[in-house]
Design a protein around this motif. Sequence first.
Motif, PDB file in Angstrom:
ATOM      1  N   MET A   1     -21.153  -3.239 -34.110  1.00 20.84           N
ATOM      2  CA  MET A   1     -22.595  -3.046 -34.269  1.00 20.84           C
ATOM      3  C   MET A   1     -23.097  -3.744 -35.534  1.00 20.84           C
ATOM      4  N   LEU A   2     -22.345  -3.657 -36.633  1.00 20.46           N
ATOM      5  CA  LEU A   2     -22.762  -4.342 -37.856  1.00 20.46           C
ATOM      6  C   LEU A   2     -22.796  -5.854 -37.652  1.00 20.46           C
ATOM      7  N   LEU A   3     -21.805  -6.390 -36.945  1.00 18.81           N
ATOM      8  CA  LEU A   3     -21.802  -7.835 -36.678  1.00 18.81           C
ATOM      9  C   LEU A   3     -23.021  -8.235 -35.850  1.00 18.81           C
ATOM     10  N   VAL A   4     -23.330  -7.451 -34.830  1.00 19.13           N
ATOM     11  CA  VAL A   4     -24.502  -7.741 -33.990  1.00 19.13           C
ATOM     12  C   VAL A   4     -25.779  -7.681 -34.831  1.00 19.13           C
ATOM     13  N   LEU A   5     -25.903  -6.671 -35.675  1.00 19.43           N
ATOM     14  CA  LEU A   5     -27.118  -6.529 -36.484  1.00 19.43           C
ATOM     15  C   LEU A   5     -27.261  -7.646 -37.509  1.00 19.43           C
ATOM     16  N   VAL A   6     -26.158  -8.103 -38.075  1.00 18.95           N
ATOM     17  CA  VAL A   6     -26.233  -9.245 -38.994  1.00 18.95           C
ATOM     18  C   VAL A   6     -26.620 -10.505 -38.223  1.00 18.95           C
ATOM     19  N   TYR A   7     -26.051 -10.686 -37.034  1.00 21.43           N
ATOM     20  CA  TYR A   7     -26.430 -11.823 -36.201  1.00 21.43           C
ATOM     21  C   TYR A   7     -27.925 -11.775 -35.886  1.00 21.43           C
ATOM     22  N   ILE A   8     -28.422 -10.592 -35.537  1.00 22.96           N
ATOM     23  CA  ILE A   8     -29.843 -10.436 -35.226  1.00 22.96           C
ATOM     24  C   ILE A   8     -30.700 -10.729 -36.447  1.00 22.96           C
ATOM     25  N   ALA A   9     -30.284 -10.249 -37.612  1.00 27.27           N
ATOM     26  CA  ALA A   9     -31.045 -10.522 -38.833  1.00 27.27           C
ATOM     27  C   ALA A   9     -31.049 -12.016 -39.155  1.00 27.27           C
ATOM     28  N   GLU A  10     -29.967 -12.686 -38.863  1.00 22.91           N
ATOM     29  CA  GLU A  10     -29.875 -14.129 -39.108  1.00 22.91           C
ATOM     30  C   GLU A  10     -30.706 -14.919 -38.095  1.00 22.91           C
TER      31      GLU A  10
ATOM     32  N   PRO B   1     -33.531 -13.652 -35.823  1.00 23.14           N
ATOM     33  CA  PRO B   1     -34.391 -12.583 -35.289  1.00 23.14           C
ATOM     34  C   PRO B   1     -35.231 -12.958 -34.076  1.00 23.14           C
ATOM     35  N   SER B   2     -35.528 -14.222 -33.909  1.00 25.12           N
ATOM     36  CA  SER B   2     -36.395 -14.598 -32.784  1.00 25.12           C
ATOM     37  C   SER B   2     -35.627 -15.057 -31.545  1.00 25.12           C
ATOM     38  N   ARG B   3     -34.312 -15.114 -31.607  1.00 29.93           N
ATOM     39  CA  ARG B   3     -33.525 -15.504 -30.438  1.00 29.93           C
ATOM     40  C   ARG B   3     -33.747 -14.522 -29.307  1.00 29.93           C
ATOM     41  N   PRO B   4     -33.875 -15.017 -28.096  1.00 28.44           N
ATOM     42  CA  PRO B   4     -34.063 -14.102 -26.963  1.00 28.44           C
ATOM     43  C   PRO B   4     -32.751 -13.402 -26.598  1.00 28.44           C
TER      44      PRO B   4
ATOM     45  N   PHE C   1     -31.623  -9.821 -23.989  1.00 33.41           N
ATOM     46  CA  PHE C   1     -31.788  -9.394 -22.609  1.00 33.41           C
ATOM     47  C   PHE C   1     -33.244  -9.521 -22.176  1.00 33.41           C
ATOM     48  N   PHE C   2     -33.459 -10.107 -21.015  1.00 37.83           N
ATOM     49  CA  PHE C   2     -34.797 -10.247 -20.434  1.00 37.83           C
ATOM     50  C   PHE C   2     -35.780 -10.914 -21.399  1.00 37.83           C
ATOM     51  N   ASN C   3     -35.299 -11.842 -22.208  1.00 38.51           N
ATOM     52  CA  ASN C   3     -36.103 -12.576 -23.190  1.00 38.51           C
ATOM     53  C   ASN C   3     -36.749 -11.702 -24.264  1.00 38.51           C
ATOM     54  N   ILE C   4     -36.203 -10.540 -24.506  1.00 36.46           N
ATOM     55  CA  ILE C   4     -36.688  -9.683 -25.586  1.00 36.46           C
ATOM     56  C   ILE C   4     -36.190 -10.276 -26.898  1.00 36.46           C
TER      57      ILE C   4
ATOM     58  N   VAL D   1     -34.368  -5.746 -30.238  1.00 34.22           N
ATOM     59  CA  VAL D   1     -33.093  -5.156 -29.823  1.00 34.22           C
ATOM     60  C   VAL D   1     -32.423  -4.506 -31.035  1.00 34.22           C
ATOM     61  N   GLY D   2     -32.446  -5.192 -32.180  1.00 32.45           N
ATOM     62  CA  GLY D   2     -31.857  -4.636 -33.399  1.00 32.45           C
ATOM     63  C   GLY D   2     -32.545  -3.363 -33.844  1.00 32.45           C
ATOM     64  N   ALA D   3     -33.880  -3.345 -33.777  1.00 32.94           N
ATOM     65  CA  ALA D   3     -34.625  -2.146 -34.167  1.00 32.94           C
ATOM     66  C   ALA D   3     -34.276  -0.978 -33.250  1.00 32.94           C
TER      67      ALA D   3
END
Length: 186
Positions: free
Chosen positions: A97-106, A108-111, A113-116, A121-123
């Motif tokens: 989960m921490l890896l995913v959240l760091v990826y999302i923070a890096e 943030p605008s990448r689509p 699931f379903f282009n969200i 998703v991180g929030a």
Amino acid sequence: ASVLDDRPVLYPAAVLRGLVWQVVTWPLANAPSFGAVWSLAVFWWAGRELERDLGRRHMGLFVGGLTLMQSVLAIGAGYLLRSASAPALAGLSGLGMLLVLVYIAEHPSRPFFFNIPAWIVGAVIVGIQILSGIFTRSWVELLVLLTSLLGAAVLARSLGLLTAYDAVPWIRLSGGRPSPRGGTGN
């Protein structure tokens, strides 16, 4: 010594009794289940994506740093909240989960699931984890989660990620300010 001393799960009291290997073995404590397979897949995917940004060496430092950081935080929270005999960390799910959240923070605008957008998703991930900790009164898990989020951000910034976030402090790990791209580090 109890039967639980032989498991890779991190028990704060057991670590302070000398079972120090639990500090690094807890990510391996995955019972065979769909959840364990999912955690492994998420860990692999997020790790692979971050390794592209960081390079192999820095990625190893990042995962090792996150593991040790969460161990120290869990031991401290276990004693602070007087639940040191309870298991504090087990399995890849928290680390993934921490890896995913760091990826999302890096990114943030990448689509996702379903282009969200990734930041939504991180929030949702963070919101669910916080609400779950509050509703189940898992204060140790909640304290470890919140401090781990901060620690992961600082470590990521120190290794060259999250450079768009000036509010995130960084620690000089090797020679100077982190580069905008973590470098190859291979």
